[in-house]
Design a protein around this motif. Structure first.
Motif, short mmCIF file in Angstrom:
data_model
loop_
_atom_site.label_atom_id
_atom_site.label_comp_id
_atom_site.label_asym_id
_atom_site.label_seq_id
_atom_site.Cartn_x
_atom_site.Cartn_y
_atom_site.Cartn_z
N LYS A 1 9.55 5.43 6.45
CA LYS A 1 8.58 4.34 6.32
C LYS A 1 8.60 3.80 4.88
O LYS A 1 8.30 4.52 3.93
N ILE A 2 8.95 2.52 4.76
CA ILE A 2 9.08 1.88 3.46
C ILE A 2 8.31 0.56 3.48
O ILE A 2 8.37 -0.19 4.45
N SER A 3 7.61 0.27 2.39
CA SER A 3 6.96 -1.04 2.23
C SER A 3 7.56 -1.71 1.01
O SER A 3 7.69 -1.07 -0.05
N ILE A 4 7.96 -2.96 1.14
CA ILE A 4 8.63 -3.65 0.04
C ILE A 4 7.95 -4.98 -0.26
O ILE A 4 7.41 -5.63 0.63
N VAL A 5 7.98 -5.36 -1.55
CA VAL A 5 7.48 -6.68 -1.92
C VAL A 5 8.43 -7.73 -1.35
O VAL A 5 9.59 -7.44 -1.06
N SER A 6 7.94 -8.95 -1.18
CA SER A 6 8.66 -9.95 -0.39
C SER A 6 10.07 -10.23 -0.91
O SER A 6 11.01 -10.37 -0.12
N THR A 7 10.26 -10.29 -2.23
CA THR A 7 11.59 -10.56 -2.76
C THR A 7 12.51 -9.36 -2.58
O THR A 7 13.73 -9.49 -2.63
N GLY A 8 11.93 -8.20 -2.31
CA GLY A 8 12.72 -7.00 -2.10
C GLY A 8 13.59 -7.06 -0.86
O GLY A 8 14.50 -6.24 -0.70
N LYS A 9 13.34 -8.03 0.02
CA LYS A 9 14.17 -8.15 1.23
C LYS A 9 15.60 -8.54 0.90
O LYS A 9 16.50 -8.38 1.72
N TYR A 10 15.82 -9.06 -0.32
CA TYR A 10 17.17 -9.38 -0.74
C TYR A 10 17.91 -8.14 -1.28
O TYR A 10 19.10 -8.21 -1.58
N ILE A 11 17.19 -7.04 -1.43
CA ILE A 11 17.75 -5.86 -2.08
C ILE A 11 17.78 -4.64 -1.17
O ILE A 11 18.82 -4.01 -0.97
N MET A 12 16.63 -4.28 -0.60
CA MET A 12 16.48 -3.00 0.07
C MET A 12 17.46 -2.78 1.21
O MET A 12 17.98 -1.67 1.38
N PRO A 13 17.75 -3.80 2.05
CA PRO A 13 18.69 -3.54 3.16
C PRO A 13 20.03 -2.97 2.73
O PRO A 13 20.62 -2.14 3.44
#
Length: 307
Positions: A96-108
């Motif tokens: 379970k991970i929660s990411i800030v919105s711009t993090g969608k460009y990184i975390m995947p």
């Protein structure tokens, strides 16, 4: 009664989100499909589970009791699946991970190989603004959070993944005066902000106040994508993370405007509560990142070094 696991999952999500529309979005279903399943589920009970007043749905006391039972049933189903996979020698469980919105460009990119290697892991990743992400972490609802600004009010541990660079960005139609001072640039430009609670907004405000800059005009938008589209359309300028505008820069839709004091640099960090007892899944993911993060950055984000 003849309710299905799918109906239990839909009803639980409606209770959690307090909205049929939001439940449909999070489940990647259409709103009519969710409404039909909710009706079919409710029809099996003599006591109402929900009430609709105006355009808002409310969960009855009985409905909340059913939601608790539904969650327990769903968790038991997951447990059966995990035990089956664990018996085969596979790493199983939820991450379970929660990411800030711009993090969608990184975390995947930091998840792909790990998830491919461990097919028995179920990923639950929530995207929200910084305040909501930190709240989830503080409530111990998640294993990890991805942020670009470390919270000062929580006792945490962290692992840095990637440098974060923020530049002043606008569309390519506007020409700015060469060697202009920051106060000259910002006094002429309509500036677009992210919403309150956004880490990008926090960084942007800190830069403006730290340099005693006056802003001509303010607009506020609630997502990084909305800001990008507004910039491309020529509505104004904004201080944005480089990570989210690669394609727009390459397509000549946006430009970086040179300003003294920019870029602002922070670090994208995976954080967790200090002393947290990690599950085998989250511990394995942490070990994976420590070993592989440098190679992932080199392979995926080499373009980043050109700016």
């Amino acid at each position: 009664m003849n309710y299905t696991l799918n109906q239990l999952q839909i009803f639980l999500k409606i209770v959690q989100t307090q909205s049929v529309t939001k439940a449909a979005e999070e489940l990647h279903l259409t709103q009519p499909a969710v409404s039909i399943q909710l009706k079919n589920f409710q029809d099996q009970f003599d006591i109402p589970l929900t009430e609709v007043l105006g355009r808002k749905i409310y969960i009855t006391d009985f409905g909340r009791e059913i939601a608790v039972a539904a969650e327990n049933i769903i968790n038991q189903v997951y447990a059966i699946n995990y035990k089956t996979q664990a018996f085969k020698g596979q790493l199983t469980g939820r991450l379970k991970i929660s990411i800030v919105s711009t993090g969608k460009y990184i975390m995947p990119y930091f998840l792909t190989s790990f998830m491919q290697k461990h097919a028995g892991i179920e990923l639950m990743m929530d995207v929200a603004n910084k305040n909501m992400v930190i709240e989830s972490l503080e409530n111990n609802e998640i294993d990890f959070a991805l942020v670009s600004i470390l919270p000062s009010n929580l006792n945490i541990e962290y692992l840095e993944l990637l440098q974060n660079k923020l530049y002043l960005v606008g569309n390519t139609a506007i020409k700015t005066k060469k060697n202009a001072k920051p106060e000259e640039i910002f006094s002429d430009l309509p500036l677009i902000f992210r919403e309150k609670g956004s880490g990008t907004r926090q960084t942007m405000v800190k830069f403006i106040e730290g340099n005693n800059l006056s802003v001509l005009k303010k607009m506020e938008l609630t997502s990084n994508e909305a800001v990008k589209q507004a910039l491309i359309a020529g509505l104004g300028y904004s201080i944005m993370p480089l990570i989210g505008i690669r394609n727009e820069l390459q397509n000549n839709e946006l430009q970086i405007i040179p300003v003294k004091g920019l870029p602002i640099t922070t670090n994208w960090s995976l954080i967790w509560l200090k002393g947290k007892k990690h599950s085998p899944v989250s511990l394995s993911f942490l070990e994976y990142l420590k070993l592989e993060k440098s190679e992932i950055v080199k392979k995926t984000f080499s373009w980043y070094e050109n700016y």
